[in-house]
Design a protein around this motif. Structure first.
Motif, short mmCIF file in Angstrom:
data_model
loop_
_atom_site.label_atom_id
_atom_site.label_comp_id
_atom_site.label_asym_id
_atom_site.label_seq_id
_atom_site.Cartn_x
_atom_site.Cartn_y
_atom_site.Cartn_z
N THR A 144 -4.58 8.03 -12.77
CA THR A 144 -4.99 8.06 -11.37
C THR A 144 -6.42 8.57 -11.27
O THR A 144 -6.84 9.45 -12.04
N THR B 21 -0.89 7.12 -7.72
CA THR B 21 -1.97 7.06 -6.74
C THR B 21 -2.72 8.38 -6.60
O THR B 21 -3.85 8.40 -6.11
N GLU C 159 0.13 7.21 1.24
CA GLU C 159 1.09 8.03 0.50
C GLU C 159 1.86 8.92 1.46
O GLU C 159 1.25 9.61 2.29
N GLN D 23 4.29 2.44 -6.12
CA GLN D 23 3.26 3.48 -6.33
C GLN D 23 3.84 4.86 -6.04
O GLN D 23 4.64 5.02 -5.11
N ARG E 190 0.82 -1.22 0.00
CA ARG E 190 0.00 0.00 0.00
C ARG E 190 0.85 1.27 0.00
O ARG E 190 0.31 2.38 -0.14
N SER F 29 2.97 4.37 -0.98
CA SER F 29 3.19 5.22 -2.16
C SER F 29 4.06 6.39 -1.74
O SER F 29 3.89 6.95 -0.66
N PRO G 149 -4.08 3.20 -1.17
CA PRO G 149 -2.67 3.58 -0.99
C PRO G 149 -2.45 4.43 0.27
O PRO G 149 -3.33 5.20 0.67
#
Lengths: 289, 289
Positions: free
Chosen positions: A98, A63, A249, A35, A8, A10, A247
């Protein structure tokens, strides 16, 4: 660390903005990162189509795209320019593949003290933009910014306010961003996260830590994960409990990180993520929450 | 300006901290100011009894003492020191003849990420301090600080949180401070002000304006009334509508103001107060809201 640990993860490119897009793609490959979150200026400089191809060829998913927004101008010409620019941002997001366009909604217009009026102008602009975004498969993601940015960047200061705005529109067209840096202090953030999850509004989850003293202008004072006051693991658990499986991030604006080797910063960020964000493991390696 | 215009005006001494206490008393006399908010350090340096006499002789009422608080330490010895210091602050307030001791409750302890735990330690400390304050006729006034201070100064970030804490205690012992600088961004501030008024919890109303860019460390970035983003008149109308008829204290930390002649800054502050805070007047001089 296992391959699964980064499923997951990013990296938002602004965290390592010393890297060009090709360098970013290489560094991700070396670190096992799959990602990225991108920003419009470097994407435009490289060309949106070319950037999309570069990421695809490197096996990287995009993402989010940062950022649209700045929708509070009352002047008709400025407002039209802002709407045009946001439509272009939607198109760039679609080109990159995205579904998330992050919005920094805008501060008070020069000389204004009318927060409520500025928030209503954002709603008016979303009404124009949201259907177009929906057509292109892109969701407008309202990011509440820390209240210290209320006058000059974003009059949407809490997750509750962001949801009040988003919920006027279909959930596939307008969602919200939960960024720990902006909401960590708010005792109502957990109920906001639950509300966002229940309504299918959680468009993005971003991480940065809160460190003091804040620098002049306060924009570039974000801390590396684990260096500050935010219980990052708790927030990850909260969004998970709200049904978010997307995700995670990492977005840090910090000149100290930018002055170092970008690939090294990326590797450090991955390590911090595993240590401070993922569920804790017992000695046998079994995950806990 | 009429004599009546300044009936509720109070100058917090930190706004003109270049003035000694006797100079402050003189400047107030020249400007028609009849109320002051004081700080502990200059009062202690002058002697609390002597400061009380000086203010009394100058015909000045003391509207608040800043500040007690810093109640979040988990270490027993540090906690005992904080409680002792707060009892001393209560006594100083009583000596000065003010019923309001402003509390800056404290940030996260070093290395902690537990905001909720820190807030509970504040409640525990208030349980020890509030009855003593009540005996001396002093009310502990919880000041929510802007969320940008949540880690290092005050884990109480909104008026709602401050009221959640205060309402655990009798209203004559624990109240809240509404300071425009700290709450201006919050769309829930109006309902908090109404709630505070209905419960008899409005212990103090303070003014400063919000200006950007914020300076490094953000503490000394407050703006002179009218220079920034806050609709000061609206907030004054909100506390009035909530039934508050007490002092309106101007508290600005700003090196630009401190570098100027203190009496001149006081006169300017009075003028800004009349222009930006009091009800607007029509051409005939009749007040509007």
């Amino acid at each position: 660390m296992t391959q699964d640990d980064l499923a997951r993860f990013s990296i938002n490119q602004e965290t390592v903005k010393q890297l060009t897009l090709p360098q970013l793609a290489d560094a991700c490959g070396e670190s096992g990162v799959r990602q990225v979150g991108l920003w419009r200026a470097p994407v435009q400089a490289y060309g949106a189509e070319a950037a999309a191809r570069l990421m695809r060829d490197a096996g990287l998913a995009v993402t989010s795209l940062c950022r649209g927004g700045f929708l509070t101008a009352p002047d008709p010409a400025a407002r039209r320019r802002a709407l045009d620019d946001n439509r272009a941002a939607v198109e760039e997001a679609a080109t990159l593949g995205t579904s998330t366009l992050v919005l920094v909604c805008g501060g008070l217009p020069q000389g204004s003290r009318d927060l409520a009026g500025a928030r209503e102008r954002i709603a008016d602009a979303l009404a124009e933009l949201a259907p177009y975004a929906g057509e292109l498969g892109v969701r407008l993601a309202i990011e509440p910014l820390h209240p210290m940015f209320a006058s000059d960047r974003c009059v949407v200061s809490t997750l509750g306010q962001a949801l009040d705005l988003a919920e006027r529109f279909p959930s596939e067209q307008v969602g919200v961003v939960v960024d720990t840096y902006h909401v960590w202090w708010d005792d109502r953030a957990p109920e906001g996260i639950a509300r966002a999850g229940a309504g299918g509004r959680l468009a993005a989850f971003q991480l940065a830590d809160w460190v003091t003293p804040l620098p002049e202008g306060v924009l570039l004072g974000r801390g590396q994960l684990g260096d500050g006051a935010v219980d990052l693991r708790r927030f990850r658990a909260l969004v998970d409990a709200a049904g978010y499986g997307g995700p995670i991030e990492v977005e840090i604006f910090n000149p100290g990180l930018w002055s170092r080797d970008g690939a090294e910063v990326l590797a450090e960020t991955v390590e911090r993520y595993v240590r401070h964000v993922l569920p804790e493991r017992d000695a046998a390696g079994h995950g806990k929450t």
